[in-house]
Write a protein that holds these residues in place. Structure first.
Motif, PDB file in Angstrom:
ATOM      1  N   ILE A 221      -3.106 -63.047  52.849  1.00 23.39           N
ATOM      2  CA  ILE A 221      -1.897 -62.500  52.387  1.00 23.39           C
ATOM      3  C   ILE A 221      -1.104 -63.666  51.634  1.00 23.39           C
ATOM      4  O   ILE A 221      -1.184 -64.963  51.927  1.00 23.39           O
ATOM      5  CB  ILE A 221      -0.929 -62.240  53.627  1.00 23.39           C
ATOM      6  CG1 ILE A 221      -1.708 -61.152  54.469  1.00 23.39           C
ATOM      7  CG2 ILE A 221       0.461 -61.691  53.290  1.00 23.39           C
ATOM      8  CD1 ILE A 221      -2.089 -60.051  54.065  1.00 23.39           C
ATOM      9  N   ASP A 322       5.252 -56.632  55.222  1.00 17.23           N
ATOM     10  CA  ASP A 322       4.503 -57.893  55.141  1.00 17.23           C
ATOM     11  C   ASP A 322       4.021 -58.473  56.480  1.00 17.23           C
ATOM     12  O   ASP A 322       3.202 -59.076  56.689  1.00 17.23           O
ATOM     13  CB  ASP A 322       5.327 -58.949  54.350  1.00 17.23           C
ATOM     14  CG  ASP A 322       5.393 -58.664  52.744  1.00 17.23           C
ATOM     15  OD1 ASP A 322       4.448 -58.019  52.244  1.00 17.23           O
ATOM     16  OD2 ASP A 322       6.459 -59.029  52.357  1.00 17.23           O
ATOM     17  N   VAL A 326       0.263 -59.418  57.606  1.00 13.45           N
ATOM     18  CA  VAL A 326      -0.084 -60.809  58.288  1.00 13.45           C
ATOM     19  C   VAL A 326      -0.653 -60.626  59.758  1.00 13.45           C
ATOM     20  O   VAL A 326      -1.421 -61.262  60.176  1.00 13.45           O
ATOM     21  CB  VAL A 326       1.487 -61.714  58.453  1.00 13.45           C
ATOM     22  CG1 VAL A 326       1.036 -62.945  59.225  1.00 13.45           C
ATOM     23  CG2 VAL A 326       1.762 -62.029  57.250  1.00 13.45           C
ATOM     24  N   CYS A 330      -4.391 -62.107  60.542  1.00  9.04           N
ATOM     25  CA  CYS A 330      -4.769 -63.265  61.430  1.00  9.04           C
ATOM     26  C   CYS A 330      -4.546 -62.994  62.760  1.00  9.04           C
ATOM     27  O   CYS A 330      -5.250 -63.870  63.791  1.00  9.04           O
ATOM     28  CB  CYS A 330      -3.543 -64.080  61.026  1.00  9.04           C
ATOM     29  SG  CYS A 330      -1.984 -63.833  62.084  1.00  9.04           S
ATOM     30  N   ILE A 366      -1.534 -67.233  53.135  1.00  8.99           N
ATOM     31  CA  ILE A 366      -2.514 -67.610  54.373  1.00  8.99           C
ATOM     32  C   ILE A 366      -3.585 -66.846  54.109  1.00  8.99           C
ATOM     33  O   ILE A 366      -3.921 -65.858  53.737  1.00  8.99           O
ATOM     34  CB  ILE A 366      -1.627 -66.620  55.605  1.00  8.99           C
ATOM     35  CG1 ILE A 366      -0.219 -67.044  55.882  1.00  8.99           C
ATOM     36  CG2 ILE A 366      -2.553 -66.715  56.831  1.00  8.99           C
ATOM     37  CD1 ILE A 366       0.388 -65.914  56.457  1.00  8.99           C
TER      38      ILE A 366
END
Length: 550
Positions: A221, A322, A326, A330, A366
């Protein structure tokens, strides 16, 4: 006849009613043809661009049917419904927006001939419905071929044929690679059910500058954010990530809250309570030992101080969409209250967190995630106009890739499938009894508008080329000959490698013919506007000549 202030009653003769119905049907057909003419030149690789100016003076240059029709302002209700079908097509399958409008306009034009001959709209509609059922059956069973979704080369060719007609056709290999990589990244297999959510989990970030060749897919991201404190770490390997949907600041009282301070110590006590509250929030977060904290809400200076002391980087006011990306990338869980934080909620799937400067802005990356089920496509280009058009084209490519993976069936492009379906429908029309045979065959002829438009947009000889194409399809049953989009010559689509997903074609036919049926059902347009007189009780209002005509 009239009571005090009652609405006027207009009695129309039967003849007037019938004329009005025919006139409205003609107007609806004319509206459909006009809208189709607007986007007709936007079909195929030699498509012309349209320059659209919005009321604020902004300019959009595109050959995307949906983008053009979105910007057009029309008054006629039938024209509005034709514009709506392009939007439906775009939302449903993401491609074929120009084809669907051109086909709908042609199907309506064919109906006009039968209305002039005195054929009732219901008969035409019945024929159209039967033709649509047969078209869908032919597409599924007779002209489509199955494709192996593991064969990346074949998928690549199909996505390229979708991109070839667009502005980014020159970079088709790069765009196809990006689209397939992004779709394969977000693909989720659960108990045999495949989910590909393009809208939520693929974000397109447009960064002016550089060249289109610099565009890529991030296995992770990218956010347009920087850390909240300048001393916080800007590069972390294998970060432990916590996602919060709550503010790390003191909760403000509502507008009705009154606080009475009598002496100096009362104020100090209030500040102390505030500090205590923020410290507890931060302690809850620090207890799970994260390296990175994202929050959708605010982050006070005091909270920044505590997090910095614990060597934690923080990013605040991140959008909900967003945060979801994320979370998927992750493996972290979004938490609403800091007291609920547990070790299992911490995301450990990310490889690298870093802040990079691109142009004048800072971006948070990320990346190197273990199994990211979300990704970001970074687009580079000369200007915002170029980037906006590239994004529209990439969205089409993403949808085509998604449709292919979910329904792995292909039909030949370049107007070949339209000619095949048209030939089969003409054969079947011979076996249909009664008057519906004629409108049924007319639908088959209407399909030829796609190859005809492709020939016209190339500047080739329309009649000669189309006659040759008809002859080719009449010779062999499984003919895959179509129009070469750039030269206007006949080529075998199997060898040339132009294929389209069957789901796009099916949606195009369904949407176009169902809209034509809907518009043919309309025999009167009644305006719902009501004029208020100065005094409602001033007595009966007689119908004017204008209201009679309406």
């Amino acid at each position: 006849m009239f009571g005090g202030g009652a609405a006027p009653i207009v009695v129309l003769s039967q003849n007037t009613k019938r004329d009005s119905g025919k006139k409205v049907q003609k107007e609806n057909i004319q509206a459909g043809k006009t809208i189709a003419d607007v986007v007709r030149t936007c079909l195929g690789p030699q498509a012309m661009l349209k320059m659209l100016m919005d009321p604020m003076g902004g300019i959009v240059m595109t050959n995307d049917g949906n983008a053009i029709l979105r910007e057009i302002t029309v008054q006629h209700p039938a024209a509005k419904s034709i514009i709506e079908i392009a939007r439906t097509q775009d939302e449903e399958v993401g491609d074929g927006t120009t084809s669907v409008v051109v086909l709908a306009g042609e199907v309506l034009a064919k109906a006009e001939l039968f209305l002039d001959q005195g054929l009732h709209p219901t008969v035409i509609i019945k024929a159209y419905k039967q033709a649509l059922e047969d078209m869908v059956a032919v597409l599924k069973d007779r002209v489509s071929i199955n494709v192996d979704t593991n064969d990346q080369t074949k998928l690549f060719d199909v996505v390229r044929s979708c991109i070839g007609t667009k502005f980014v056709g020159r970079w088709s290999d790069l765009i196809c690679k990006i689209a397939l990589e992004a779709v394969n990244t977000v693909k989720l297999d659960q108990n045999g059910y495949q989910e590909i959510d393009i809208k939520r989990y693929i974000k397109v970030e447009k960064l002016p500058g550089g060249v289109i060749e610099n565009s890529c897919v991030l296995k992770g991201i990218m956010l347009n954010k920087d850390v909240t404190h300048p001393k916080m770490k800007r590069f972390i390997k294998n970060p432990r990530i916590v996602l919060l949907d709550c503010p790390l600041e003191y909760k403000k009282g509502e507008s009705q809250t009154n606080v009475e301070i009598m002496k100096e110590t009362d104020f100090s006590k209030m500040l102390e309570l505030e500090e205590k509250f923020v410290k507890k929030l931060c302690d809850d977060v620090i207890s799970v030992k994260p390296d990175l904290v994202f929050t959708e809400k605010g982050l006070s200076d005091l909270a920044q101080h505590y997090l910095l002391k614990a060597n934690i980087s923080a990013i605040r006011r991140v959008r909900k969409s967003d945060m979801n990306r994320v979370s998927r990338a992750c493996g972290a869980t979004i938490i609403n209250r800091t007291e609920e934080l547990r070790e299992s909620h911490v995301g450990t799937g990310a490889g690298v967190f870093e802040i990079k400067k691109v142009g004048d802005e800072y971006f948070c990356y990320i990346t190197d995630c273990e199994d990211p089920k979300a990704c970001t496509i970074i687009l580079r280009g000369a200007s915002k106009d170029v980037l906006n058009e590239t994004e529209r084209n990439i969205q089409d490519a993403l949808h085509v890739a998604k449709n292919l993976i979910l329904e792995p069936k292909l039909v030949p492009g370049g107007g070949a499938v339209e000619m095949s379906v048209s030939r089969i429908l003409v054969e079947q029309a011979n076996g249909i009894p009664g008057v519906i045979k004629l409108p049924y065959a007319a639908v088959a002829q209407a399909l030829e508008i796609i190859p005809r438009t492709l020939i016209q947009n190339c500047g080739a000889n329309t009649i000669r080329t189309l006659t040759k194409l008809r002859a080719k399809h009449a010779e062999t049953a499984d003919c895959t000959f179509g129009i070469h989009g750039e030269t206007g010559e006949l080529v075998d689509m199997k060898e040339y490698g132009i294929w389209e997903p069957v789901s796009v074609k099916m949606q195009t036919y369904k949407t176009a013919i169902e809209t034509a049926i809907l518009l043919l059902r309309i025999d009167d347009i009644v305006s719902g506007s009501k004029k208020k007189s100065a005094d409602d009780n001033s007595g009966p209002s007689m119908p004017t000549q204008q209201s009679m005509q309406e």
